[in-house]
Design a protein around this motif. Structure first.
Motif, PDB file in Angstrom:
ATOM      1  N   VAL A 122       3.616   5.892   9.091  1.00 36.91           N
ATOM      2  CA  VAL A 122       2.446   6.097   8.079  1.00 36.91           C
ATOM      3  C   VAL A 122       1.492   6.212   9.406  1.00 36.91           C
ATOM      4  CG1 VAL A 122       0.270   5.436   6.474  1.00 36.91           C
ATOM      5  CG2 VAL A 122       2.772   5.890   5.504  1.00 36.91           C
ATOM      6  N   TYR A 175      -5.140   1.836   0.772  1.00 40.03           N
ATOM      7  CA  TYR A 175      -3.804   1.777   0.366  1.00 40.03           C
ATOM      8  C   TYR A 175      -4.411   2.945  -0.789  1.00 40.03           C
ATOM      9  CZ  TYR A 175       0.200   2.840  -2.528  1.00 40.03           C
ATOM     10  OH  TYR A 175       1.531   2.868  -3.398  1.00 40.03           O
ATOM     11  N   VAL A 176      -5.157   2.964  -1.376  1.00 40.62           N
ATOM     12  CA  VAL A 176      -5.816   3.686  -2.078  1.00 40.62           C
ATOM     13  C   VAL A 176      -5.769   4.936  -1.590  1.00 40.62           C
ATOM     14  CG1 VAL A 176      -7.550   5.001  -3.894  1.00 40.62           C
ATOM     15  CG2 VAL A 176      -5.908   2.459  -4.099  1.00 40.62           C
ATOM     16  N   VAL A 179      -3.009   7.244   0.259  1.00 43.72           N
ATOM     17  CA  VAL A 179      -2.142   8.238  -0.683  1.00 43.72           C
ATOM     18  C   VAL A 179      -2.968   9.043  -1.377  1.00 43.72           C
ATOM     19  CG1 VAL A 179      -1.386   7.626  -3.237  1.00 43.72           C
ATOM     20  CG2 VAL A 179      -1.319   6.253  -2.089  1.00 43.72           C
ATOM     21  N   LEU A 182      -2.948  11.524   1.891  1.00 42.33           N
ATOM     22  CA  LEU A 182      -1.532  12.461   1.707  1.00 42.33           C
ATOM     23  C   LEU A 182      -0.875  13.519   1.046  1.00 42.33           C
ATOM     24  CD1 LEU A 182       1.075   9.444   2.552  1.00 42.33           C
ATOM     25  CD2 LEU A 182      -0.135  10.873   4.676  1.00 42.33           C
ATOM     26  N   GLU A 183      -1.855  12.956  -0.829  1.00 43.04           N
ATOM     27  CA  GLU A 183      -1.590  14.312  -1.339  1.00 43.04           C
ATOM     28  C   GLU A 183      -2.227  15.369  -1.725  1.00 43.04           C
ATOM     29  OE1 GLU A 183      -3.079  12.568  -5.122  1.00 43.04           O
ATOM     30  OE2 GLU A 183      -1.207  11.104  -5.269  1.00 43.04           O
ATOM     31  N   LEU A 203       4.514   9.930   1.546  1.00 50.41           N
ATOM     32  CA  LEU A 203       3.490  10.050   0.049  1.00 50.41           C
ATOM     33  C   LEU A 203       5.033   9.668  -1.254  1.00 50.41           C
ATOM     34  CD1 LEU A 203       1.378  10.245  -2.159  1.00 50.41           C
ATOM     35  CD2 LEU A 203       1.921  12.198  -2.203  1.00 50.41           C
ATOM     36  N   ILE A 206       5.431   6.243  -0.469  1.00 42.54           N
ATOM     37  CA  ILE A 206       4.836   4.472  -0.204  1.00 42.54           C
ATOM     38  C   ILE A 206       4.433   4.434  -2.351  1.00 42.54           C
ATOM     39  CG2 ILE A 206       4.072   4.852   1.815  1.00 42.54           C
ATOM     40  CD1 ILE A 206       1.854   5.562   1.123  1.00 42.54           C
ATOM     41  N   THR A 207       4.822   5.184  -2.700  1.00 43.87           N
ATOM     42  CA  THR A 207       4.405   5.394  -3.914  1.00 43.87           C
ATOM     43  C   THR A 207       6.151   4.664  -4.934  1.00 43.87           C
ATOM     44  OG1 THR A 207       5.064   7.626  -4.259  1.00 43.87           O
ATOM     45  CG2 THR A 207       2.364   6.861  -3.978  1.00 43.87           C
TER      46      THR A 207
END
Length: 266
Positions: A122, A175-176, A179, A182-183, A203, A206-207
């Motif tokens: 990442v 982190y948020v 995410v 990456l989305e 993605l 890490i989820t």
């Protein structure tokens, strides 16, 4: 490319005040590797450099190296060669390096190893591309509940495990936004297929619960140790207080292990 071994030289001037660790330390440069057998060459170069400082190897009372064979080898390492000529110059494994190895051994679990690999990927995915770094910064500025001042992820240190604490803290803070970025990339709009595919894979990784669990535990471990190792590096540390801090940390870790359900339920 030339591969040269260099050993830094630092002189410590100890105060006469009792119960204190260390003293004034002055950096004096590098002791470059010379040709010949590595262990003998290092011993000869050490003798030459200490002579330049007006010191004698016969007055040395300690050597600290990592566990590399050329330095710490029991029979022919540099430490063994010096000890044969100067028996009072006792070798000990570098305590900082020993702590690093101990932590690595404690976390030698496959799920944790997988987490480190994902975390590294990442970081490389974001830092190697200005466009992807920009996408992360857009999410940091856009999301209303991101309160930290960080703009970038921190690279993982390859050698010092304790130095990875900064990377763990940075990833937790971002982190948020990570995410969310990456989305956006994984949706493929205005991004190459390779970038979109890589973002989708990261993605997904890490989820996952396994990653999040391993990450949270790995982040918590150095939080305990970091609070101790940082003060111990000070040159004016009182040895009695240092012993008490080590004892307190040991007792705390024992309580965490005994009450692990309560600890994770908080």
């Amino acid at each position: 490319m030339v591969n040269l071994a260099r050993v830094s030289t630092t002189l410590a001037k100890h105060s006469k005040q009792a119960y204190h660790i260390g003293g004034q330390r002055e950096y004096d440069g590098f002791m470059a590797h010379v040709s010949g057998r590595a262990n003998v060459a290092q011993q000869q170069r050490a003798h030459e450099q200490f002579t330049e400082f007006g010191l004698a190897l016969s007055k040395l009372r300690g050597q600290l190296y990592d566990g590399a064979g050329n330095m710490a080898g029991r029979l022919n390492g540099t430490a063994a060669v010096i000890c044969r000529n100067h028996p009072k110059d006792i070798y000990d494994h570098c305590l900082s390096h020993a702590l690093n190895l101990a932590i690595v051994s404690c976390l030698n679990v496959q799920q944790v190893k997988n987490m480190w690999c994902v975390l590294k990927e990442v970081g490389l995915f974001v830092s190697n591309s200005p466009k992807q770094q920009s996408a992360l910064e857009v999410q940091i500025d856009t999301l209303p509940f991101v309160s930290c001042n960080r703009r970038k992820l921190v690279d993982l240190c390859r050698t010092r495990w304790m130095a990875r604490r900064s990377a763990l803290v940075a990833f937790a803070d971002l982190y948020v936004p990570v995410v969310a970025s990456l989305e956006e990339v994984s949706q493929g709009r205005h991004w190459s297929p390779d970038s979109a595919g890589a973002a989708f894979t990261l993605l997904f990784s890490i989820t996952q619960f396994c990653f999040i669990c391993a990450f949270c535990i790995s982040k918590q471990v150095p939080e305990y140790v970091h609070g101790l190792t940082t003060p111990l590096q000070k040159t004016n540390k009182d040895i009695c207080n240092a012993y008490q801090e080590v004892k307190t940390l040991t007792e705390t870790l024992h309580r965490v292990r005994e009450d692990i359900d309560i600890y994770h339920g908080q």
